[in-house]
Enzyme design. Structure first.
Site, PDB file in Angstrom:
ATOM      1  N   HIS A 176      16.039 -33.144 -37.369  1.00 54.73           N
ATOM      2  CA  HIS A 176      16.924 -31.999 -37.162  1.00 54.73           C
ATOM      3  C   HIS A 176      16.374 -30.752 -37.850  1.00 54.73           C
ATOM      4  O   HIS A 176      15.882 -30.849 -38.971  1.00 54.73           O
ATOM      5  CB  HIS A 176      18.309 -32.287 -37.751  1.00 54.73           C
ATOM      6  CG  HIS A 176      19.042 -33.359 -37.029  1.00 54.73           C
ATOM      7  ND1 HIS A 176      18.874 -34.694 -37.317  1.00 54.73           N
ATOM      8  CD2 HIS A 176      19.943 -33.300 -36.021  1.00 54.73           C
ATOM      9  CE1 HIS A 176      19.647 -35.414 -36.522  1.00 54.73           C
ATOM     10  NE2 HIS A 176      20.298 -34.596 -35.720  1.00 54.73           N
TER      11      HIS A 176
ATOM     12  N   ASP B  88      -9.013 -31.062 -47.116  1.00 50.66           N
ATOM     13  CA  ASP B  88      -9.744 -29.960 -46.495  1.00 50.66           C
ATOM     14  C   ASP B  88     -10.479 -29.129 -47.542  1.00 50.66           C
ATOM     15  O   ASP B  88     -11.618 -28.721 -47.329  1.00 50.66           O
ATOM     16  CB  ASP B  88      -8.786 -29.080 -45.688  1.00 50.66           C
ATOM     17  CG  ASP B  88      -9.501 -27.934 -45.006  1.00 50.66           C
ATOM     18  OD1 ASP B  88     -10.510 -28.189 -44.308  1.00 50.66           O
ATOM     19  OD2 ASP B  88      -9.072 -26.774 -45.185  1.00 50.66           O
TER      20      ASP B  88
END
EC number: 4.6.1.17
Length: 170
Positions: free
Chosen positions: A91, A140
């Site tokens: 939601h 990363d």
């Protein structure tokens, strides 16, 4: 408990059912419109196992790409806010606060996310997403130095609020 019609097999009790699967086995978004709006908090954690060289760099001069921990912190916050865009049946919530703590241990970057809301459903997925996105960002940022870094132990540590009450792993 509903009494099954003739020829039907009774289903498991409600607490044993997957809430995102309907009676026909199809995925659905749970209707939370009847739930009370309450204060809710979730904490999640995870680790990124890194090489001794990465630990040395993070504790000292930094990695070549820049400030890995600050970048991962911001990425985790952004991830928490974008959770319903990434997890199909989540939601959209009014996230009122996200805090990311990252620390460098002897063999890992440890990540702890705390997410808060006042809404009709909990923020466990937002906390898990914050940790996961922060961990991906650490990978990363350090991959030039450590191509073998590993994300591990991503889990909910505790949640508070809501109909099901409080829960803690400890």
């Amino acid at each position: 408990m509903t009494v099954p019609s003739r020829g039907e097999t009774p289903g498991p009790p409600a607490q044993d059912r997957l809430t995102h699967i309907d009676e026909a086995g199809a995925a659905r978004m749970v209707d939370v419109s009847g739930k009370d709006v309450t204060a809710r908090t979730a904490r999640a954690s995870g680790r990124v196992l890194v090489s001794p060289r990465v630990v040395e760099l993070l504790r000292g001069e930094g990695v070549p790409k820049g400030d890995a921990l600050a970048t991962a912190r911001i990425a985790g916050i952004m991830g928490a806010k974008r959770t319903p865009d990434l997890i199909p049946l989540c939601h959209p919530l009014s996230v009122s606060g996200v805090k990311l703590d990252l620390s460098v241990a002897d063999d890992a970057v440890e990540i702890l996310a705390t997410v808060k809301t006042t809404d009709r459903t909990g923020v466990e997925m937002e906390a898990l997403t914050a940790v996961s996105v922060a961990a991906l960002t650490v990978i990363d940022m350090v991959k030039a130095v450590d191509k073998g870094a590993v994300i591990t132990d991503v889990r909910v540590e505790e949640k508070t609020g809501g109909k099901s009450g409080d829960w803690s792993r400890s």
